[in-house]
Design an enzyme around this catalytic site. Structure first.
Site, PDB file in Angstrom:
ATOM      1  N   ASP A 123       0.871  -1.166   0.000  1.00 44.53           N
ATOM      2  CA  ASP A 123       0.000   0.000   0.000  1.00 44.53           C
ATOM      3  C   ASP A 123       0.919   1.230   0.000  1.00 44.53           C
ATOM      4  O   ASP A 123       2.108   1.138   0.327  1.00 44.53           O
ATOM      5  CB  ASP A 123      -0.947   0.006   1.211  1.00 44.53           C
ATOM      6  CG  ASP A 123      -2.146   0.932   0.968  1.00 44.53           C
ATOM      7  OD1 ASP A 123      -2.077   1.798   0.062  1.00 44.53           O
ATOM      8  OD2 ASP A 123      -3.158   0.807   1.689  1.00 44.53           O
TER       9      ASP A 123
HETATM   10  C1  NOJ Z   1      -4.058   3.938   0.029  1.00 43.55           C
HETATM   11  C2  NOJ Z   1      -5.214   3.015   0.071  1.00 43.55           C
HETATM   12  O1  NOJ Z   1      -5.238   2.327   1.305  1.00 43.55           O
HETATM   13  C3  NOJ Z   1      -5.211   1.991  -1.067  1.00 43.55           C
HETATM   14  O2  NOJ Z   1      -6.405   1.282  -1.045  1.00 43.55           O
HETATM   15  C4  NOJ Z   1      -5.011   2.676  -2.382  1.00 43.55           C
HETATM   16  O3  NOJ Z   1      -5.023   1.714  -3.419  1.00 43.55           O
HETATM   17  C5  NOJ Z   1      -3.710   3.446  -2.346  1.00 43.55           C
HETATM   18  N1  NOJ Z   1      -3.744   4.434  -1.274  1.00 43.55           N
HETATM   19  C6  NOJ Z   1      -3.409   4.160  -3.666  1.00 43.55           C
HETATM   20  O4  NOJ Z   1      -4.270   5.213  -3.835  1.00 43.55           O
END
Ligand code: NOJ
Length: 754
Positions: free
Chosen positions: A253
């Site tokens: 993430d």
């Molecule tokens: C953080 C989020 O938790 C995740 O779901 C997402 O894909 C990423 N940011 C990228 O935006």
């Protein structure tokens, strides 16, 4: 270290291609496929231009490409879950996948496959996913992954694992810029989960995503048992790549990576955003660090090779090397990437109808003492009440196109989706008011519009007594990065309903919410003649709603979670907010979340899991259990989950028996019924019952019969043995019940393994 990259049964050809091309790469080129760089997408991998591998584009999210224009705003996962309709789950994934593809996106950061699963009703992102139940979430994840990938786009099952709260999800490295925590050096929340709960609850749906052939898995922000989820050798190497035999890449993430060499050994394959966004979220492998690690022997080169195989196999398998994807013309990183953001419309003509169908099929009727369906002739008047019925007073984009642009939270007009990276821009919104007015044009009734949430008393006195029906719209928003503080409706929705029932004896309450809300103040009021949960329906919200309100479509949605009466009905302390350096969330309730908790503690919910009314009625009869064995036919990739009785060829997912039940439409409307199968599995401290099948029998005319069929697999009647580290089927009889909800079980039998 597991050396288990083979391509599995699905990617053998792709494996050969990946091995061949990686053999031609320099260390730098390989590393370029493991670290994000700046580019137009939320995540960008530089590719290997010399060998024809293009820049790879990774983009959110679970309800459509984001932040991208020219796409559709799909209903949330939660709304789709409420349809309990496998075909719609698949079709949504397939349609969404095509939009990702047509925007030039190689890798879709979707679906939310059980992280969060929905441990806490206060979780800010539960609506991005499906059910707080592993079986149902597993099915929805499987079908969505398959749908997305059948459109040629790589799916990323996220967030692995135990990601059940937003509060303190990020530690110091991310919060130093977003000040999410009380302490600058705070670590992310640690989800402390025991072995049985991990297997029976939180890992289950990821296993289904792997079976569907998910290309990649995103590791989560939280720690698991005090180890960061993105360098957790136990969860990533042992559980995911070992037990689940996952062949794709583990992608962090954004800002979920916390270290360099430890992450390689801990099972991370791709760092996001890596050096992208200026590396502000932690650029541990960038600036030559990983190259040096390999050169100086700290990381053996074969490990780097495996990381790259894992990334490239889906690329080859999906044929992304053969057909060039359209050029990316959007810019997801305004400010950090110097290119204009342009719109390319990739919407298909059939998509609005699909979204509308998910809206009308997932809409869940919770109470009906005669308010619905509406029958409004030319001499009638309906009052439409509340800001949730219509656009924001400054228009849906009056504060900019990002969902939460308006100053604070939920004042953006009718709630069609939650906020954060799971939001998708709407090309248009057919609001409930728009759709009701269109109906009024057709049928001739009058629409009184009171589009405010407070100071309504005088207007209500004037208009509600002379209206045939009053539809009150209320909502509750939530979004990524924060959990909700309580179960209250936004904008004092309780007061709005209270004011309406003072003046009208026919109040229909429509709720757009990201999950359960406390409706005890008015749910039993006799003037509330219908309650509808419309969840988060996406851009066709009004149309789907009107289909049901006016009886063109009989409601068939059922609750994808338990609707408790109060937050105290649910397991306590499921959102932890401790201002300490290392906050700990102890999952002491074990497997007992949602309906399992209510059943165990004999708590009466307002509406139980799986509950939903219809305009018609259904009879259940003739349960037949057939012990015919059917080998697993749904493993696109096979897991390696250990189980008792493994003989080298059989599978944990073989069908051991099939249950058929006759469903008859005994009422007056054509309608569809979601029949559910629950198993009571004997064992120490097992739930009273667990969902192990659902089948939506669709469009039965009055008097017509249909059959609900449930294939029950070995895993569905197994429990995880902590002592032995495997799944086993207990030898005592298992009670199998089929019914209309988790507490309306109409037919029962037993099954014993032989
Ligand atoms: C953080 C989020 O938790 C995740 O779901 C997402 O894909 C990423 N940011 C990228 O935006």
């Amino acid at each position: 270290m597991p050396d288990n990259v083979t391509g599995g049964i699905a990617w053998a050809d792709a494996y050969a291609k990946a091995v061949a091309i990686v053999a031609e790469m320099t260390i730098e080129e390989k590393v370029n496929l493991t670290i994000g760089v700046n580019g137009p997408c939320s995540g960008n991998l530089y590719g290997v231009p010399r060998l024809g591998i293009p820049v790879l584009c990774l983009e959110d999210g679970p309800a459509g490409p984001r932040p991208v224009h020219g796409i559709s705003q799909y209903p949330a996962g939660l709304m789709t879950a409420a349809t309990w309709d496998r075909e719609l789950m698949y079709s949504r994934g397939r349609a969404m996948g095509k939009e990702f593809y047509d925007q030039g996106i190689h890798i879709a950061l979707a679906p939310v496959a059980g992280g969060p699963l929905g441990r806490s009703p206060l979780g800010g992102r539960n609506w991005e996913g499906w059910f707080p139940d592993p079986y149902a979430t597993g099915m929805a994840s499987y079908l969505t992954v398959k749908g997305i990938q059948d459109s040629g786009v790589a799916a990323v099952a996220k967030h692995f694992i135990g990601y059940e709260q937003e509060t303190d999800r990020n530690g110091y490295q991310v919060t130093s810029s977003s000040s999410d925590s009380a302490l600058v050096n705070q670590l992310p929340i640690s989800s402390n989960i025991d072995d049985e709960t991990t297997h029976e609850l939180y890992l289950w749906s990821f296993a289904e995503a792997v079976r569907a052939g998910t290309s990649h898995v995103m590791c989560s922000y939280n720690e698991v048992n005090q180890t960061h989820a993105c360098n957790n050798a136990y969860t990533l190497n042992h559980l995911l790549k070992g037990e689940l035999n996952f062949q794709g890449a583990v992608i962090s993430d954004w800002g979920g990576q916390h270290n360099n060499i430890e992450s390689v050994y801990g099972g991370l394959d791709v760092s996001m955003p890596g050096s992208g966004s200026g590396g502000v979220l932690g650029d541990f492998w960038g600036n030559g660090a990983l190259v040096d690690d390999v050169r100086n022997g700290s990381v053996p080169e074969y490990m780097l090779d495996q990381m790259v195989y894992r990334l490239l196999m889906p690329y080859y398998h999906l044929g992304q090397n053969e057909t060039e994807l359209p050029e990316v013309i959007f810019n997801a990183n305004t400010g950090t990437y110097d290119a204009p953001d342009r719109t390319r419309n990739v919407r298909q003509p059939t998509t609005p109808a699909l979204i509308r169908t998910i809206g009308n099929s997932g809409l869940t009727l919770l109470k009906n003492t005669g308010g619905l369906p509406l029958s409004l002739g030319a001499d009638s008047r309906v009052a439409v009440v509340g800001t949730d019925a219509t656009d924001n007073s400054v228009g849906p984009d009056g504060c900019g196109t990002v969902y939460t642009s308006c100053p604070s939270g939920n004042i953006n007009g009718t709630l069609s989706l939650g906020g954060g990276s799971g939001y998708a821009y709407a090309p248009y919104i057919v609001t409930p008011l728009d759709a009701i007015q269109a109906r009024a044009v057709q049928d001739g009734f009058e629409v009184a519009q009171i589009l405010r949430d407070s100071d309504v008393e005088t207007t209500f006195e004037e208009l509600l007594p002379i209206s045939d029906a009053t539809i009150v719209f209320v909502s509750r928003f939530s979004e990524e990065s924060e959990d909700i503080p309580n179960l209250s409706l936004d904008h004092d929705g309780d007061a709005l309903v209270a004011a309406a029932v003072n003046q009208s004896s026919n109040v229909i309450v429509v709720m757009h919410t990201t999950g359960v809300v406390d409706i005890e103040a008015w749910a039993d009021h006799e003037n509330v003649t219908a309650i509808v949960s419309a969840f988060l329906p996406g851009m066709e919200t009004g149309n789907g709603l009107v289909d049901v309100l006016f009886g063109d479509v009989t409601p068939s949605g059922k609750l994808p979670f338990t609707w408790g009466k109060s937050i105290d009905d649910y397991p306590p302390h499921t959102i932890v907010s401790d201002p300490v350096p290392a906050p700990q969330a102890n999952f002491t309730e074990g497997v007992f979340i949602d309906y399992r908790w209510f059943d165990k503690h004999d708590i009466t919910p307002r509406y139980e899991f799986g509950f939903g009314l219809s305009y018609t009625t259904f009879g259940y009869s003739d349960l037949v259990l057939d012990n015919t064995f059917k080998a697993d036919a749904f493993a696109i990739q096979q897991t390696a989950e250990p189980f008792e009785g493994y003989n080298g060829t059989n599978s944990l997912y073989d069908v051991l028996f099939t249950v058929n039940v006759t469903i008859k439409n005994t009422g007056d409307y054509t309608g569809s019924e979601v029949a559910q199968l629950y198993a009571s599995i004997p064992g120490d401290d097992q739930p009273v019952r667990v969902l192990r099948g659902f089948d939506k029998v669709k469009n039965l005319a009055p008097g017509e019969y249909g059959t609900a069929t449930f294939d029950v697999r070995r895993k569905d009647v197994s429990i995880w043995s902590v002592e032995r580290g495997l799944w086993y089927v207990p030898t005592d009889a298992i009670t199998i019940s089929v019914g209309a909800s988790s507490r309306n079980l109409l037919l029962t039998t037993t099954w014993t393994s032989s």
